[in-house]
Design a protein around this motif. Structure first.
Motif, PDB file in Angstrom:
ATOM      1  N   UNK A 196       0.831  -1.205   0.000  1.00  0.00           N
ATOM      2  CA  UNK A 196       0.000   0.000   0.000  1.00  0.00           C
ATOM      3  C   UNK A 196       0.867   1.257   0.000  1.00  0.00           C
ATOM      4  N   UNK A 246     -12.807  -2.345  -1.771  1.00  0.00           N
ATOM      5  CA  UNK A 246     -12.918  -3.700  -1.205  1.00  0.00           C
ATOM      6  C   UNK A 246     -12.753  -3.684   0.309  1.00  0.00           C
ATOM      7  N   UNK A 247     -12.005  -2.684   0.808  1.00  0.00           N
ATOM      8  CA  UNK A 247     -11.763  -2.620   2.253  1.00  0.00           C
ATOM      9  C   UNK A 247     -13.005  -2.177   3.021  1.00  0.00           C
ATOM     10  N   UNK A 248     -13.993  -1.601   2.325  1.00  0.00           N
ATOM     11  CA  UNK A 248     -15.248  -1.258   3.005  1.00  0.00           C
ATOM     12  C   UNK A 248     -16.414  -1.747   2.157  1.00  0.00           C
ATOM     13  N   UNK A 249     -16.747  -3.043   2.264  1.00  0.00           N
ATOM     14  CA  UNK A 249     -17.813  -3.585   1.410  1.00  0.00           C
ATOM     15  C   UNK A 249     -19.202  -3.055   1.786  1.00  0.00           C
ATOM     16  N   UNK A 279      -8.887  -1.486  -4.308  1.00  0.00           N
ATOM     17  CA  UNK A 279      -8.552  -2.032  -2.984  1.00  0.00           C
ATOM     18  C   UNK A 279      -9.292  -1.282  -1.881  1.00  0.00           C
ATOM     19  N   UNK A 280      -9.363   0.047  -2.053  1.00  0.00           N
ATOM     20  CA  UNK A 280     -10.038   0.852  -1.036  1.00  0.00           C
ATOM     21  C   UNK A 280     -11.525   0.533  -0.964  1.00  0.00           C
ATOM     22  N   UNK A 313      -5.502   1.210  -6.454  1.00  0.00           N
ATOM     23  CA  UNK A 313      -5.752   1.682  -5.088  1.00  0.00           C
ATOM     24  C   UNK A 313      -7.244   1.862  -4.838  1.00  0.00           C
TER      25      UNK A 313
END
Lengths: 259, 257
Positions: free
Chosen positions: A11, A87-90, A84-85, A81
């Motif tokens: 990251x 995916x980090x808060x579905x 990924x970001x 990015x």
């Protein structure tokens, strides 16, 4: 090599890539602005500058390929990015506050996308010279004589090009978004590379905001001054005859430039 | 005073959750938010309903166990304060208050408002320590520490690992937490031997857990109950860059023993 793997896949590594490619692109933005502000001088100034660049193909293509690589890194990394970001808060919050986050910091991918669309249009407009995107005609017909050579009349392209209201409007919108992007992006560059401390941060934020305002003013006055007929309206009238002429011929202003 | 709560109810990890509205009984403004939930739960238990599950422990703002996103802000409306020290007097009579768990992929919801923050423990275990032999306490001042550094290290060490930074970040990034832990030890002489190994190990683990990246929006520092600043993220970014440039140490046959 672990360093390459970490640079492209961690990251923090990706944030370095964003910062470094952003810095390179910012360098281009400054250089390009200085080049373009020459439109406020006589036509020979910017035409001579354009001719100088064209006469150094190794330099121009080296810079173009370098920029293309930087643009590619900036975009690919931004997309990775963002994915990924996300995916980090579905699951999103039902009620949400910004909690101190500025609007420009939250919509970097949006402002960046519009800037990308603008870059593609801008290349079609003034580099590839596609006739159907400028609202006027075939810009390749605009030539002048400089230093004994038949060269592209960049000054004419600009003064004719920005007399079209929707072209000027799109340029201004894009510059507004570039300003918005830089307003957050320039200071974040320092943060991502770790070039920040308690004592330096206020200076960095103020200076980078001032610079992004400066860039916005510098880039906006060019289409605005031309659209408001403050710059080059007589020249545009003359050059327009050349644009709509059946055959390519050198207009009077070109001869003056050749003296 | 009375308020209406919109609380996220979720039976377990695999069952989808939903909001349920609860009208509180008459409250005292000097109750903490958690005490208010206790009162609501008592009512639910008396009615034979399942009480609202929420995390809490010390209730004096130091353990980092309480969580909750209250009306869109982790730890409620105030700055530099955890949920346990948010009092009902901060709300108006008749308010409708949304109470949600911290939401992030690495913070799986166990039940209702309780989420699993073991990912933070795993990041700590990856390098958030110094390797020293235990024994008698060393003499005070046997290792000189500049006052500025000890103050700064203490600022970072204040992190209680609650996860509000992750909850507030639009990218669900854990960088403020990791940066606080990395900088806390990186600023002190005792942390130097493992400084660059530590930052790599902790960042690697952070990425493995599936947290997002930092967009420098600053919402983490705005909600941090210990007011930890973005300066520490810059410090971590710098240390990680130096660590990358230094490269990994040469492997030694036999482990160097």
């Amino acid at each position: 090599m672990k360093i390459i793997d970490r640079l492209f896949n961690s990251s923090l590594g990706k944030k370095y890539l964003m910062a470094i490619s952003g810095l390179a692109l910012f360098g281009f933005i400054v250089g390009h602005l200085v080049g373009n502000l020459q439109v406020f001088g006589p036509p020979e100034l910017i035409n001579g500058y354009a001719h100088f660049l064209k006469s150094k193909p190794a330099l121009v293509w080296g810079a173009r390929l370098g920029l293309l690589a930087m643009v590619a890194i900036h975009i690919v990394t931004a997309v990775r990015l963002t994915m990924e970001n996300k995916a980090a808060r579905p699951v999103q919050y039902a009620k949400w506050k910004e909690n101190g986050a500025s609007k420009s910091s939250q919509y970097m991918i949006v402002s960046g996308s519009v800037i990308l669309a603008f870059i593609i249009y801008h290349l079609a407009h003034f580099t590839v010279l596609l006739p159907f995107v400028n609202g006027e005609g075939d810009f390749t017909k605009l030539t002048t004589v400089f230093d004994g050579h038949q060269v592209a009349d960049v000054y004419a392209m600009m003064v004719i090009g920005f007399q079209v209201w929707w072209v000027t409007l799109f340029y201004l919108i894009a510059q507004g978004l570039l300003f918005w992007h830089l307003f957050h992006g320039l200071s974040s560059m320092f943060q991502s590379l770790g070039l920040r401390s308690y004592s330096w941060w206020p200076v960095i934020t103020k200076a980078t905001k001032a610079v992004s305002i400066g860039i916005f003013i510098g880039y906006s006055i060019i289409p605005l001054a031309i659209f408001l007929r403050i710059v080059g309206s007589d020249y545009a009238e003359k050059a327009r005859h050349q644009l709509h002429a059946e055959t390519v011929q050198v207009v009077g202003s070109g001869k003056e430039a050749g003296k | 005073m009375k308020v209406t709560l919109k609380v996220w109810r979720q039976k377990n990890k695999s069952t989808p959750g939903e909001f349920k509205a609860y009208q509180t009984p008459e409250l005292n403004g000097n109750m903490s938010f958690l005490e208010m939930l206790d009162v609501v739960n008592e009512g639910l238990a008396n009615k034979g309903e399942e009480p609202i599950a929420f995390d809490h422990d010390c209730r004096e703002g130091i353990c980092g166990t309480c969580s909750l996103v209250i009306d869109g802000k982790p730890h409620g409306p105030h700055q530099g304060i955890a949920t346990c020290q948010t009092y009902m007097r901060s709300f108006e009579d008749g308010d409708e208050i949304y109470v949600e768990p911290f939401r992030a992929a690495p913070f799986e919801i166990i039940k209702d408002l309780v989420c699993d923050r073991k990912s933070f423990d795993r990041i700590q275990q990856a390098g958030g320590f110094i390797t020293v032999r235990t024994g008698a306490a060393p003499d005070a001042n046997s290792i000189p520490v500049p006052k500025d550094n000890s103050d700064l290290a203490m600022d970072a060490a204040q992190c209680i690992g609650c996860g509000a930074c992750v909850a507030a970040c639009k990218n669900a990034s854990a960088m403020l937490f990791v940066a606080a832990k990395v900088s806390h030890l990186g600023l002190l002489p005792q942390g130097q031997p493992e400084r660059f190994k530590r930052v790599k190990a902790m960042v690697d683990q952070m990425d493995k857990e599936g947290f997002g990246s930092c967009s420098v929006t600053g919402s983490c520092e705005a909600v941090c109950p210990k007011s930890i600043t973005l300066d520490f993220i810059a410090m971590m970014n710098r240390d990680y860059a130096v660590a990358l440039l230094k490269g990994d140490p040469k492997p030694i046959a036999g482990g160097g023993a």
